[in-house]
Design a protein around this motif. Structure first.
Motif, PDB file in Angstrom:
ATOM      1  N   GLN A  75      -0.886   4.811  -1.001  1.00 30.80           N
ATOM      2  CA  GLN A  75      -1.950   4.983  -0.008  1.00 30.80           C
ATOM      3  C   GLN A  75      -1.407   5.485   1.319  1.00 30.80           C
ATOM      4  OE1 GLN A  75      -4.942   1.950   0.652  1.00 30.80           O
ATOM      5  NE2 GLN A  75      -6.231   3.361  -0.473  1.00 30.80           N
ATOM      6  N   LYS A  87       0.825  -1.215   0.000  1.00 31.87           N
ATOM      7  CA  LYS A  87       0.000   0.000   0.000  1.00 31.87           C
ATOM      8  C   LYS A  87       0.854   1.257   0.000  1.00 31.87           C
ATOM      9  CE  LYS A  87      -4.252  -1.889   1.559  1.00 31.87           C
ATOM     10  NZ  LYS A  87      -5.275  -1.957   2.597  1.00 31.87           N
ATOM     11  N   LEU A 137       1.901   1.849  -3.531  1.00 28.58           N
ATOM     12  CA  LEU A 137       0.784   2.360  -4.332  1.00 28.58           C
ATOM     13  C   LEU A 137       0.408   3.795  -3.997  1.00 28.58           C
ATOM     14  CD1 LEU A 137      -1.515  -0.720  -4.101  1.00 28.58           C
ATOM     15  CD2 LEU A 137      -0.580   0.195  -6.204  1.00 28.58           C
ATOM     16  N   VAL A 189      -3.398   6.054  -5.542  1.00 27.23           N
ATOM     17  CA  VAL A 189      -3.570   4.805  -6.268  1.00 27.23           C
ATOM     18  C   VAL A 189      -3.905   5.106  -7.726  1.00 27.23           C
ATOM     19  CG1 VAL A 189      -4.761   2.610  -6.313  1.00 27.23           C
ATOM     20  CG2 VAL A 189      -4.377   3.760  -4.150  1.00 27.23           C
ATOM     21  N   PHE A 190      -4.646   6.185  -7.934  1.00 23.69           N
ATOM     22  CA  PHE A 190      -4.976   6.580  -9.298  1.00 23.69           C
ATOM     23  C   PHE A 190      -3.705   6.753 -10.122  1.00 23.69           C
ATOM     24  CE2 PHE A 190      -5.521   9.857 -12.493  1.00 23.69           C
ATOM     25  CZ  PHE A 190      -6.631   9.407 -13.182  1.00 23.69           C
TER      26      PHE A 190
END
Ligand SMILES: Nc1ncnc2c1ncn2[C@@H]1O[C@H](COP(=O)(O)OP(=O)(O)OP(=O)(O)O)[C@@H](O)[C@H]1O
Ligand SMILES: [Mg+2]
Lengths: 505, 346
Positions: free
Chosen positions: A304, A299, A302, A324-325
């Protein structure tokens, strides 16, 4: 010996699905009874009928030879039938202790809750599982595996005569499973009758003495002794044919460029000095015990949670991923979550809507138009390949069996066409047949150039799929080794690297 | 319909969508929307017999015009309910947007088409304020929009000194009075076009689907690469613009932009705003909408109000009737669903 509990001719129908078509099961005291079958065979449905969650459409339940009827789960608990369901049933905001004693707390409305005693009692059951958690911790702060253990502690605290465990080991590592099995054996020796559901046949053969196999909602075998039953026999009964051989072969990606690289990364979640590199088309396994910080690392990669030090590289260039986008749409990184229920799937949406989410943007035409047909063409091959069992693509995801939900949560990322896929516990709850397909698919994906970072607590799976294994413990990388595909030597080497750092739970 | 055996592994090529369309067609007769159509028909017959002139061209025209506004209000609320939130400020935002439009025409001398665009953009801007605050604070939109309702309305009253803009170009009133084919208000046509566009948004575009996904499960949506915060803001902006359209329709009907046209703080809009989507089967938890249901629900409410008033029942009782409606609708929905379940079991 007379059975303590029997289910006879149980039928259960859901809209569009006949989940159970007259199933029989009989449980002896002091035994561990395996309940096996493919995803969607009806195991969980049977357990829910036995524990009063569902009312059977037809059939009878007998407790000590007497006909019994459970109108709700409380009835079943009162009669000494305990259960750990496949899906988590904890209240995230409540503490561990409150969750464990929820039923008992509720029984007297007016007396104030004695929290000191509650926590002390909870401690007892957590200790039985050697689970090092403060009973006052809110459940929402626990990892999926720990939630599962809390759920088991909760069932143990009921001290029931019949205890049904629906895939209790699905997200546990071997050492936690071993601890659970010690308890299971002790309960069995004390005369408890246990039902054990699992897709891991090694476990079944280790712990169970009787077995019932379901196939498409009917008995493929009915409460027989495990004596003389081989793994081959079990597979034959479950899927009607022999198991395919997992074909691990060495893959050389040393000449390929690096796709994702971490050097000395630390994160706000507590990782220190993590270095790791994944090449194009390479499958890197990330192994560790529960709590090693693997999901948390994923995470952080990514975007987050924040990376606080060190360098993250994509294609050799240092990057800072903030959401994350960005990870998905700018860098082509995808993530299959270990928690299908809250992070992997939108349970109230249809199978089709779920399977397409990551590729909507890619499929969108001018003005962002999108048709179901386009999505279907993109995802159907993967749903087929993983044999998702659903009455239609319009079925609500929540109504599928646990394993079938998991398949969708994986399939949507296989279809997404990302360059690097982080796969977190992909085969939790998936039956052995599909698991073999999934492994095949992951390796195919890698052969076609996708890089894969595989997080799994299932060591055989790791050894069947990964090219290289990185071992983590306590939010650090503690070692790395090539995978040779030989279970005995690799598993020993992996365990050595974990235990180098001292015993950590 | 052999649904239960339709695994994809069977290799047969009959598309899994085959049973789906068949199913949805037969299910339509058991759907919320069909129930509403039935209710509308029943009440139309009752009112047709019980009152004088319910089907007169004038009454049909008035009914269409009123429902155009009510439907638009319902759609405005619906577009925020998608996120699992609420927009209590629909009325305040709508009136503010209409007042800005009136001000641009009267005080700035801007041509009316531009002023309309300006008013709607202002509605969207107010929606942006709501959405941004909701996302940033993480508080429920119930609290945020309760606060902004008072703020927006208060500032508007202060700036306009509670005075209306009455010197609007005649196109507004002409549009409000015009009749297509004798008794259809063009306002209703505008509403229907907007509704069709919305239905297309949610079914047929990436943006709409992302809004629904973000509303249904923020955590899962975020990890699938949807910018949930941005979607929430966009939903609130859409709501603001739709509220603006509803208020401009009122302007066309009244011939003036009046600060009190939606009542104190815009609260007169709240009942229609909720009734439409709720009757129409939009899930209050978010993630699921029915545009057609909202349209039908709001129409039914408008028709009931009009019919009951024609029966000379006091406005008080009309409110009670609407409440009763809500209960009946919920019960019918429950019965319908359990019937559906039973029929499929057989
Ligand atoms: N609430 C429900 N509504 C509709 N269908 C359901 C519901 N619950 C289960 N089913 C269906 O019943 C069948 C049996 O599901 P069940 O959960 O018992 O499978 P299972 O054997 O536990 O599978 P798994 O190994 O994947 O957990 C499946 O086809 C599933 O789609
Ligand atoms: Mg199950």
């Amino acid at each position: 010996m007379t059975p303590i509990f029997e289910a006879k001719g149980i039928q259960k129908a859901f809209p569009g699905v006949m989940a159970l078509k007259g199933v029989t099961l009989s449980l002896l005291p002091g035994s561990v009874h395996a309940l096996l079958g493919e995803n969607g065979a009806g195991k969980s449905t049977l357990i829910k009928v036995i524990t009063g969650v569902h009312q059977p459409t037809a059939g009878t339940l007998l407790l000590d030879g007497q006909q019994a009827q459970f109108h709700n789960p409380r009835d079943a608990i009162a009669k000494g039938i305990g259960v750990v369901h496949q899906e988590r049933n904890l209240f995230p905001r409540f503490s561990v202790a409150e969750n464990i004693f929820l039923e008992q707390i509720g029984s007297s409305y007016l007396t104030p809750v004695d929290y000191a005693r509650l926590n002390r009692e909870a401690r007892r059951w957590l200790d039985a599982l050697e689970l090092d958690i403060d009973p006052a911790t809110p459940v929402s702060e626990l990892s999926v595996a720990r939630m599962q253990l809390v759920e088991i502690a909760k069932a143990l605290s009921l001290q029931s005569r019949v205890l049904l465990l629906d895939e209790p080991t699905a997200s546990l590592t071997t050492s936690e499973t071993d601890r659970l099995f010690q308890i299971v054996r002790r309960l069995r020796d004390d005369g408890t009758s246990l039902v054990f559901v699992s897709h891991k046949l090694e476990e079944v053969q280790e712990i169970c003495d009787r077995v019932t196999v379901l196939r498409d909602g009917a008995n493929a075998c009915d409460s027989r002794s495990m004596e003389g039953v081989t793994r081959h026999d079990l597979v034959q009964m479950m899927i009607g044919r022999a198991e395919g051989e997992g074909a691990w072969r060495a893959r050389d990606t040393s000449a390929q460029p690096e796709v994702l690289g971490l050097s000395g990364v630390s994160t706000e979640l507590g990782h220190r000095d993590v270095s790791l590199s994944v090449r194009k088309g390479e499958i890197v396994g990330l192994y560790g015990l529960v709590g090693a910080g693997r999901t948390e690392l994923a995470k952080s990669i990514l975007g987050q949670s924040a990376v606080t030090g060190g360098e993250v590289r994509v294609d050799g260039k240092p990057v800072r991923i903030r959401s994350v986008f960005e990870a998905i749409h700018t860098h082509g990184l995808g993530y299959v979550s270990e928690d299908r229920k809250t992070e992997g799937l939108i349970l109230q949406h249809s199978v089709l809507a779920n399977a397409g989410v990551p590729i909507w943007r890619k499929l969108g035409g001018a003005l962002g138009t999108l048709t179901d047909g386009k999505i279907r063409d993109a995802v159907l091959p993967y749903l087929r390949k993983l044999e998702v069992k659903t009455p239609s693509l319009a079925q609500t995801a929540a109504n599928l069996s646990g394993g079938n939900q998991q398949k969708i949560s994986v399939a949507k990322w296989l279809a997404a066409g990302v360059r690097l896929l982080i796969v977190d516990e992909p085969s939790v709850g998936i039956d052995i047949k599909t698991k073999a397909y999934l492994h095949e698919l992951l390796r195919e994906l890698a052969d076609n150039g996708t890089s894969i970072l595989l997080i799994t607590s299932d060591l055989p799976e790791m050894i069947a799929v990964a090219d290289r294994i990185v071992v983590m413990d306590g939010y650090r990388v503690t070692g790395e080794l090539p995978n040779t595909g030989e279970y005995d030597s690799v598993s020993r080497a992996v365990m050595d690297r974990i235990h180098d750092m001292g015993e950590v739970g | 319909m052999t649904l239960q055996d339709a695994t994809y592994s069977s290799g047969t090529d009959d598309s899994p969508l085959g049973p789906r369309t068949g199913l949805s067609r037969s299910r339509f007769f058991l759907s919320n929307e069909f129930g509403l159509i039935l209710l509308i028909a029943i009440f139309a017959i009752i009112f047709g017999f019980a009152t004088k002139g319910f089907f007169s061209p004038f009454n049909l025209f008035a009914l269409g015009r009123n429902s155009a506004v009510n439907i638009m209000i319902g759609l405005s609320m619906m577009s925020v309910i998608v996120t699992g939130g609420l927009n209590l400020a629909v009325g305040a935002m709508g009136v503010c947007a209409a007042m800005v439009c009136g001000w641009m025409i009267e005080s700035l001398g801007i041509p009316w088409p531009l002023a309309i665009a300006g008013g709607l953009a202002f509605g969207a801007l107010l929606g942006w304020i709501n959405g941004w605050t909701v996302v940033r604070t993480g508080l429920h939109s119930f609290i945020i929009t309760l606060a902004t309702m008072s703020i927006f309305f208060g500032v508007m009253i202060f700036l306009t000194k509670a005075e209306a803009f009455r010197e609007l170009p005649p196109v507004f009133t002409e549009f409000g009075r015009a009749r297509v084919l004798g008794y259809v208000s063009p306002l209703l046509l505008v509403t229907l076009v907007v509704a069709v566009l919305l239905a297309w948004l949610y079914r047929g575009t990436v943006l709409g689907r992302e809004m629904l996904a973000a509303g249904a499960s923020p955590a899962a949506a975020e990890l699938s690469g949807i910018r949930v915060g941005r979607m929430v803001i966009l939903c609130h902006m859409l709501s603001g613009a739709l509220a603006g359209i509803a208020a401009l329709m009122l302007v066309a009907r009244n011939g003036a932009a009046i600060p009190s046209m939606a009542g104190q703080l815009g609260q007169d809009w709240l009942l229609p705003a909720f009734l439409g989507p709720v009757l129409g089967g939009t899930l209050l938890q978010g993630g699921k909408v029915s545009v057609l249901g909202t349209v039908l629900g709001a129409f039914l409410v408008t028709m009931l109000t009009s019919g009951l008033l024609m029966l000379q029942i006091g406005a008080f009782w009309v409110q009670s009737f609407l409440g009763l409606m809500l209960l009946v609708a919920v019960l019918l929905d429950k019965a319908r669903r359990s019937y559906l379940a039973r029929r499929n079991l057989a």
